[in-house]
Design an enzyme around this catalytic site. Structure first.
Site, PDB file in Angstrom:
ATOM      1  N   HIS A  81      90.504  55.774  37.274  1.00 12.07           N
ATOM      2  CA  HIS A  81      90.661  55.505  35.844  1.00 12.07           C
ATOM      3  C   HIS A  81      91.926  56.196  35.352  1.00 12.07           C
ATOM      4  O   HIS A  81      92.073  57.413  35.465  1.00 12.07           O
ATOM      5  CB  HIS A  81      89.445  56.030  35.074  1.00 12.07           C
ATOM      6  CG  HIS A  81      89.575  55.880  33.590  1.00 12.07           C
ATOM      7  ND1 HIS A  81      89.669  54.656  32.965  1.00 12.07           N
ATOM      8  CD2 HIS A  81      89.643  56.813  32.601  1.00 12.07           C
ATOM      9  CE1 HIS A  81      89.775  54.836  31.665  1.00 12.07           C
ATOM     10  NE2 HIS A  81      89.772  56.140  31.420  1.00 12.07           N
ATOM     11  N   LYS A 118      95.723  57.715  26.793  1.00 13.90           N
ATOM     12  CA  LYS A 118      96.540  57.360  27.973  1.00 13.90           C
ATOM     13  C   LYS A 118      97.194  55.993  27.804  1.00 13.90           C
ATOM     14  O   LYS A 118      98.387  55.824  28.083  1.00 13.90           O
ATOM     15  CB  LYS A 118      95.660  57.373  29.230  1.00 13.90           C
ATOM     16  CG  LYS A 118      95.064  58.719  29.577  1.00 13.90           C
ATOM     17  CD  LYS A 118      94.279  58.679  30.867  1.00 13.90           C
ATOM     18  CE  LYS A 118      93.059  57.778  30.782  1.00 13.90           C
ATOM     19  NZ  LYS A 118      92.053  58.251  29.808  1.00 13.90           N
ATOM     20  N   ASP A 157      94.133  51.363  32.837  1.00 11.96           N
ATOM     21  CA  ASP A 157      92.675  51.492  32.898  1.00 11.96           C
ATOM     22  C   ASP A 157      92.165  51.595  34.334  1.00 11.96           C
ATOM     23  O   ASP A 157      91.489  52.556  34.681  1.00 11.96           O
ATOM     24  CB  ASP A 157      91.984  50.343  32.170  1.00 11.96           C
ATOM     25  CG  ASP A 157      90.506  50.635  31.951  1.00 11.96           C
ATOM     26  OD1 ASP A 157      90.202  51.767  31.535  1.00 11.96           O
ATOM     27  OD2 ASP A 157      89.673  49.755  32.206  1.00 11.96           O
ATOM     28  N   ARG A 199     103.780  77.748  31.318  1.00  9.27           N
ATOM     29  CA  ARG A 199     104.827  77.837  30.295  1.00  9.27           C
ATOM     30  C   ARG A 199     106.234  77.800  30.900  1.00  9.27           C
ATOM     31  O   ARG A 199     107.186  77.392  30.236  1.00  9.27           O
ATOM     32  CB  ARG A 199     104.660  79.120  29.472  1.00  9.27           C
ATOM     33  CG  ARG A 199     103.368  79.152  28.671  1.00  9.27           C
ATOM     34  CD  ARG A 199     103.235  80.479  27.926  1.00  9.27           C
ATOM     35  NE  ARG A 199     104.254  80.598  26.895  1.00  9.27           N
ATOM     36  CZ  ARG A 199     104.074  80.321  25.613  1.00  9.27           C
ATOM     37  NH1 ARG A 199     102.899  79.888  25.195  1.00  9.27           N
ATOM     38  NH2 ARG A 199     105.047  80.465  24.747  1.00  9.27           N
TER      39      ARG A 199
END
Length: 339
Positions: free
Chosen positions: A153, A174, A192, A258
């Protein structure tokens, strides 16, 4: 997201499927030599076999379940035999349940031998291509069809030539991000349902579900046909998976990357793929960030440049320079009165 689903694998295909699809996909131009029920013969092995030893009578290790290729060597061996011996040699092949026989370089098969193959229910084909080219093309076709695959998915987009797979929980956007990337000139591979095939040991090929194709479902809008709306330039059929971007709900207790010095990876069908985890919160332009992910990947692959490492090196150099300046100033202060 965990990609821990076990890979699936096609177990077999009929010779009829093989004949129809290899002629459609490849420039091999197989022609039928006999009429038998090709649905009853199944191919279960991706490797091919040249039955030279079997024709000579040694069948102890005959891999008869493979597609049999008769090239110039095999055909000249058969043709130099007398009729009776030739039939006995060919009997060493047709007495087994061979999927099919392919004759290369437009070699002529003795009609008596063709009748033996037909009587045994073995499909026989002929091609003008050489044995080397035929084996190369058919092997590539069978490796692709028998490769390990799984459906996931997510969304798959070609961004600046980099295959980026977007994954994450349902409802995070998404499809919307993929649509935004398409609008910015990138190309949709699948939405999908992303089907991934492992080709070889380290290559993952993503494609769309054959039913869904390049349709997208956007919540609140409905179904979008990307090809019809944006044109042929907005889609592609397949793309290598090179980066996985996981969209995540923002969690202030989670320690997000980061600097980018620690490269995370995930395994898909046993292959390690770089993983970028992007938290979703207001004000973030995810589309632009994904474009930068693709550009960073290209920089690293083609020039070995990693921005985080370059910055780290500059900081170290700056600290060393400051230390030298401090030492030099202290030495001068002791010998000269700056006050």
């Amino acid at each position: 997201m965990k990609f821990d689903q076990k890979g699936l694998k096609k177990q077999s295909m009929t010779v009829a499927y093989f004949f129809d699809n290899i002629n459609n996909d490849l420039d091999i131009k197989l022609r039928r030599l006999n009429e038998v029920d090709e649905q009853k013969r199944r191919i279960t092995d991706r490797d091919l076999h040249r039955p030279g030893l079997a024709l000579a009578g040694f069948t102890n290790l005959f891999t008869y379940k493979r597609v049999q290729i008769l090239g110039n060597t095999e055909m000249r061996f058969l043709n130099h035999l007398d009729d009776k011996t030739r039939k006995m040699a060919f009997e060493n092949i047709v007495k087994y349940k061979v999927p099919c026989i392919i004759i290369t370089s437009n070699n002529k098969l003795d009609p008596a031998l063709l009748d033996m193959a037909t009587e045994a229910g073995i499909p026989a084909f002929i091609t003008r291509n050489s044995s080397t080219r035929t084996i190369f093309l058919i092997t590539d076709f069978l490796v692709d069809r028998f490769s390990v695959y799984q459906q996931y998915h997510g969304s798959m987009v070609d961004v600046y030539g980099v295959g980026v797979m977007l994954v994450g929980k349902s409802g995070l956007g998404k499809s919307e991000v993929a649509l935004d990337l398409v609008e910015r000139g990138h190309r949709l591979v699948a939405d999908d349902a992303v089907v991934i095939n492992r080709k070889g040991e380290k290559t993952l090929i993503a494609s769309g579900n054959h039913v869904i194709g390049h349709f997208m479902e956007i919540r609140g809008l409905g179904v979008v046909d990307v090809k019809a709306a944006f044109g042929i330039r907005a889609i592609r059929e397949k793309k290598v998976v090179q980066v996985v971007v996981e969209l995540m709900e923002w969690n202030e207790d989670m320690d997000y990357e980061r600097l980018g010095l620690d490269t995370k990876t995930t395994k898909i069908l046993g292959v390690e793929v770089p993983l970028i985890q992007l938290p979703i919160n207001p004000g973030k332009n995810i589309t632009v960030i994904i474009e930068v992910v693709a550009l960073n990947y290209l920089l690293k692959q083609y020039s070995g440049y990693v921005a985080a490492e370059a910055l780290e090196e500059r900081i170290k150099t700056s600290i060393d320079d400051e230390a030298m300046m401090t030492t030099r100033f202290g030495s001068n202060y002791l010998t000269k009165d700056y006050e």
